[in-house]
Write a protein that holds these residues in place. Structure first.
Motif, mmCIF file in Angstrom:
data_model
loop_
_atom_site.group_PDB
_atom_site.id
_atom_site.type_symbol
_atom_site.label_atom_id
_atom_site.label_comp_id
_atom_site.label_asym_id
_atom_site.label_seq_id
_atom_site.Cartn_x
_atom_site.Cartn_y
_atom_site.Cartn_z
ATOM 1 N N ASP A 1 36.960 38.192 -40.883
ATOM 2 C CA ASP A 1 35.504 38.175 -40.923
ATOM 3 C C ASP A 1 35.053 36.731 -41.014
ATOM 4 O O ASP A 1 35.702 35.925 -41.658
ATOM 5 C CB ASP A 1 34.958 38.889 -42.172
ATOM 6 N N THR B 1 31.212 34.448 -41.525
ATOM 7 C CA THR B 1 29.784 34.494 -41.784
ATOM 8 C C THR B 1 29.212 33.085 -41.694
ATOM 9 O O THR B 1 29.824 32.139 -42.181
ATOM 10 C CB THR B 1 29.517 35.050 -43.193
ATOM 11 N N PHE C 1 27.079 37.308 -38.645
ATOM 12 C CA PHE C 1 28.274 37.941 -39.209
ATOM 13 C C PHE C 1 29.092 38.510 -38.065
ATOM 14 O O PHE C 1 28.554 39.162 -37.166
ATOM 15 C CB PHE C 1 27.890 39.062 -40.176
ATOM 16 N N VAL D 1 34.656 43.046 -39.766
ATOM 17 C CA VAL D 1 34.850 44.476 -39.983
ATOM 18 C C VAL D 1 33.943 44.945 -41.110
ATOM 19 O O VAL D 1 33.907 44.345 -42.184
ATOM 20 C CB VAL D 1 36.323 44.774 -40.316
ATOM 21 N N PHE D 2 33.182 45.999 -40.852
ATOM 22 C CA PHE D 2 32.325 46.613 -41.861
ATOM 23 C C PHE D 2 32.457 48.117 -41.711
ATOM 24 O O PHE D 2 32.247 48.662 -40.625
ATOM 25 C CB PHE D 2 30.867 46.184 -41.664
ATOM 26 N N ALA D 3 32.843 48.805 -42.773
ATOM 27 C CA ALA D 3 33.029 50.261 -42.783
ATOM 28 C C ALA D 3 33.975 50.706 -41.660
ATOM 29 O O ALA D 3 33.692 51.638 -40.927
ATOM 30 C CB ALA D 3 31.692 50.977 -42.681
ATOM 31 N N ASN D 4 35.105 50.013 -41.520
ATOM 32 C CA ASN D 4 36.155 50.308 -40.545
ATOM 33 C C ASN D 4 35.700 50.183 -39.096
ATOM 34 O O ASN D 4 36.290 50.772 -38.196
ATOM 35 C CB ASN D 4 36.751 51.699 -40.781
ATOM 36 N N ASN D 5 34.621 49.452 -38.834
ATOM 37 C CA ASN D 5 34.152 49.195 -37.476
ATOM 38 C C ASN D 5 34.040 47.697 -37.253
ATOM 39 O O ASN D 5 33.688 46.951 -38.162
ATOM 40 C CB ASN D 5 32.762 49.817 -37.245
ATOM 41 N N ASP D 6 34.333 47.253 -36.038
ATOM 42 C CA ASP D 6 34.091 45.858 -35.682
ATOM 43 C C ASP D 6 32.600 45.685 -35.446
ATOM 44 O O ASP D 6 31.991 46.413 -34.664
ATOM 45 C CB ASP D 6 34.858 45.471 -34.416
ATOM 46 N N VAL D 7 32.006 44.700 -36.138
ATOM 47 C CA VAL D 7 30.550 44.521 -36.119
ATOM 48 C C VAL D 7 30.229 43.062 -35.830
ATOM 49 O O VAL D 7 30.921 42.155 -36.296
ATOM 50 C CB VAL D 7 29.933 44.932 -37.479
ATOM 51 N N ARG E 1 26.555 40.739 -35.985
ATOM 52 C CA ARG E 1 25.129 40.786 -36.337
ATOM 53 C C ARG E 1 24.518 39.399 -36.274
ATOM 54 O O ARG E 1 25.120 38.430 -36.725
ATOM 55 C CB ARG E 1 24.936 41.313 -37.757
ATOM 56 N N THR F 1 28.073 47.386 -32.798
ATOM 57 C CA THR F 1 29.273 47.986 -33.353
ATOM 58 C C THR F 1 30.213 48.319 -32.212
ATOM 59 O O THR F 1 29.794 48.915 -31.218
ATOM 60 C CB THR F 1 28.932 49.262 -34.137
#
Length: 93
Positions: A24, A26, A48, A51-57, A59, A92
């Protein structure tokens, strides 16, 4: 003015694996300019990628911000209230 820049990197690795499992990063930038002893105006940018909640994100957020100095005389040692208005994009994968 109150500029700030924040950069962070995080890597995770599972035992007995030869490579990183995910990473990750930021980036945040904030700038304010005093137009009155009690009022500062400026902007904020945040990015950002990770990985957030098991998803590649990924933002992006950009905002116009106004700060009100609750003390009135000392910018460095005051509490502030702020109002932010902006937009952003989130993907996502």
């Amino acid at each position: 003015s109150i500029p700030s820049l924040v950069f962070g990197v995080e890597k995770t690795k599972t035992e007995n694996r030869s490579s990183d499992n995910d990473s990750d990063w930021t980036l945040g930038f904030n700038y304010a300019y005093s137009v009155h002893p009690n009022v500062q105006v400026g902007g904020r940018f945040n990015y950002f990628n990770g990985v957030f909640a098991n998803n590649d994100v990924e933002r992006y957020d950009i905002s116009a911000v106004g700060w009100f100095n609750l003390n009135g005389s000392d910018l460095a040692n005051s509490a502030f209230a702020s109002l932010s208005l902006g937009t952003g994009i989130a993907q996502t994968y």
